[in-house]
Design an enzyme around this catalytic site. Structure first.
Site, PDB file in Angstrom:
ATOM      1  N   ARG A 132     -72.470 -93.980 -97.563  1.00 46.93           N
ATOM      2  CA  ARG A 132     -71.068 -94.001 -97.976  1.00 46.93           C
ATOM      3  C   ARG A 132     -70.729 -92.741 -98.753  1.00 46.93           C
ATOM      4  NH1 ARG A 132     -69.307 -96.088-102.690  1.00 46.93           N
ATOM      5  NH2 ARG A 132     -70.994 -97.598-102.789  1.00 46.93           N
TER       6      ARG A 132
ATOM      7  N   TYR B 254     -45.096 -90.751 -86.907  1.00 48.59           N
ATOM      8  CA  TYR B 254     -45.867 -91.920 -86.489  1.00 48.59           C
ATOM      9  C   TYR B 254     -45.427 -93.172 -87.243  1.00 48.59           C
ATOM     10  CZ  TYR B 254     -49.894 -95.009 -85.873  1.00 48.59           C
ATOM     11  OH  TYR B 254     -50.704 -96.093 -85.622  1.00 48.59           O
TER      12      TYR B 254
ATOM     13  N   ASP C  11     -49.158 -83.683 -91.161  1.00 52.67           N
ATOM     14  CA  ASP C  11     -49.913 -84.366 -90.113  1.00 52.67           C
ATOM     15  C   ASP C  11     -50.001 -83.408 -88.929  1.00 52.67           C
ATOM     16  OD1 ASP C  11     -50.828 -85.913 -87.981  1.00 52.67           O
ATOM     17  OD2 ASP C  11     -49.775 -87.711 -88.647  1.00 52.67           O
TER      18      ASP C  11
ATOM     19  N   LYS D 154     -57.557 -88.721 -81.621  1.00 46.48           N
ATOM     20  CA  LYS D 154     -56.734 -88.109 -80.593  1.00 46.48           C
ATOM     21  C   LYS D 154     -57.395 -86.843 -80.041  1.00 46.48           C
ATOM     22  CE  LYS D 154     -53.724 -91.366 -81.614  1.00 46.48           C
ATOM     23  NZ  LYS D 154     -54.185 -91.932 -82.896  1.00 46.48           N
TER      24      LYS D 154
END
Length: 401
Positions: free
Chosen positions: A48, A101, A173, A198
């Site tokens: 982590r 988005y 973004d 993406k």
């Protein structure tokens, strides 16, 4: 500095010193042996906190974006959420691009709104509107360019100047453009976010997100420290397998984006000449209002385009009738996809001033042969025309009944 494709292949991708393996191994482990209490080998304790596979991908993407540090997360939304938690405090205000988005809008308005974060949506192409939306408590400006799904182009330098004047952060973004086409940090942005699901992953086989930050102090702490701590403490990290797949995809990003852009440009011009199409949204078209700006701040115009058809019936039929353009909510893979944003990616906006037109569809143009995709679009337009005519007949019948 090395060129883009050289960095994509080599940055962060250290060869295995023990075996000489050209591809770095996937460190599929949750924890690491210590040589003594808190005596760590190469700084790794628990995956982590850090993992060599994730670290390599983060360094690779950071180099391509020209940032100071990068952080990989389990999804694009997880990346956005971590950034917001790292830099905001209750009572802060966000200026958010109106066309973007739907999941980002939902995250900010529905989830962070419960914790005292307010937001205002603005036209990303109108800098006067951005200035007018500023409040004394505006801490963050958030813009997506090209925007989703209307392909608007924001003046990044203009947004950055407004943020700097107000003492706010600018987040961009960069999912649609990718670092191959555009590097927002070069224009004054403080942080870049990606859905690495993406174009960066590029093959529709991995879920992920990333935040890349500039060397900037915010409220007495560097952005790298703030986001890094949130990544560790919040724990929504990218696993080693996902990091490996994203890093592998990133190596060919430049090559794929050239193909995506070339084919999308050809299809946009073809669609723009079709009588069945009311409007095409693609910044590569000279008729696009952001065309000249996109030429100045992007290397190319991208692989996404949207179009409006005669009516809702036509749009639905078009989206559901093609073979190569498969109906899906995602984008940026090697395969072509079609989306009906109003009820798919942006369904949370229905009933608000930001809702998507009912006759709009979005195309993610893959790397297939352009002539095959044009033939597929022919099938879609034929189905759209038939559905629109049937809808018109039904409407006329109801009107005269």
């Amino acid at each position: 500095m090395s060129g883009f494709n050289t960095l994509a292949v080599h940055a962060g991708q250290h060869k295995d010193p023990h075996t000489g393996a050209v591809v770095p191994p996937i460190y599929q482990t949750s924890t690491f042996i210590q040589d003594g209490i808190n005596v760590l080998r190469s700084g790794h304790e628990y995956s982590r906190g850090s993992n060599p596979t994730r670290d390599g991908f983060q360094d690779q993407l950071t180099a391509l974006e020209g940032g100071a540090a990068g952080f990989a997360f389990a999804s694009g939304i997880a990346a956005e959420d971590a950034l917001l938690r790292a830099v905001l405090e209750p009572g802060d205000h966000i200026i958010l691009g109106a066309d973007g988005y739907g999941g980002t809008n939902r995250l900010i308005s529905k989830l962070h709104g419960k914790w005292g974060i307010s937001s205002s949506a603005v036209d990303i192409t109108n800098l006067d509107a951005v200035r007018a939306a500023l409040r004394p408590n505006t801490a963050l400006l958030w813009v997506e360019t090209p925007s989703n799904p209307l392909l608007g182009i924001a003046d990044l330098a203009g947004w950055a100047a407004i943020a700097a004047e107000h003492g706010a952060l600018l987040v961009v973004d960069n999912t649609f453009a990718t670092p191959y086409l555009q590097r927002p940090l070069d224009f004054g942005a403080h942080a870049v976010v990606h859905s690495t699901t993406k174009y960066i992953g590029g093959h529709s086989d991995v879920l992920g997100g990333a935040v890349i930050v500039a060397d900037h102090l915010h409220r007495g702490q560097s952005l790298a420290e703030a986001v890094g701590y949130q990544q560790f403490a919040g724990g929504a990290v990218s696993g080693p397998q996902d990091s490996y797949l994203a890093a592998r995809g990133l190596k060919t990003l430049g090559l794929r984006m050239e193909r995506h852009c070339a084919t999308a440009s050809a299809l946009s011009h073809w669609l723009d000449d079709r009588p069945e199409v009311a409007r095409v949204y693609y910044p590569g078209l000279e008729s696009h209002p952001g065309h000249e700006l996109a030429k100045r701040q992007q290397r190319g115009f991208g692989g996404i385009l949207s179009l409006q058809l005669a009516d809702e019936a036509a749009a639905r039929a078009f989206a559901e009738s093609m073979e190569y353009f498969q109906l899906s909510v995602s984008l940026g893979g090697v395969e072509s996809l079609v989306c009906y944003p109003r009820e798919m990616t942006h369904a949370s906006l229905i009933g608000t001033p930001l809702e998507i037109p009912a006759n709009l569809v979005r195309l993610s143009v893959g790397i297939e042969e352009p002539e095959d995709l044009i033939a597929d679009l022919e099938r879609g337009l034929a189905a759209a025309a038939k559905a629109s005519e049937a809808h018109s007949i039904q409407h006329r019948s109801l009107a005269t009944a």
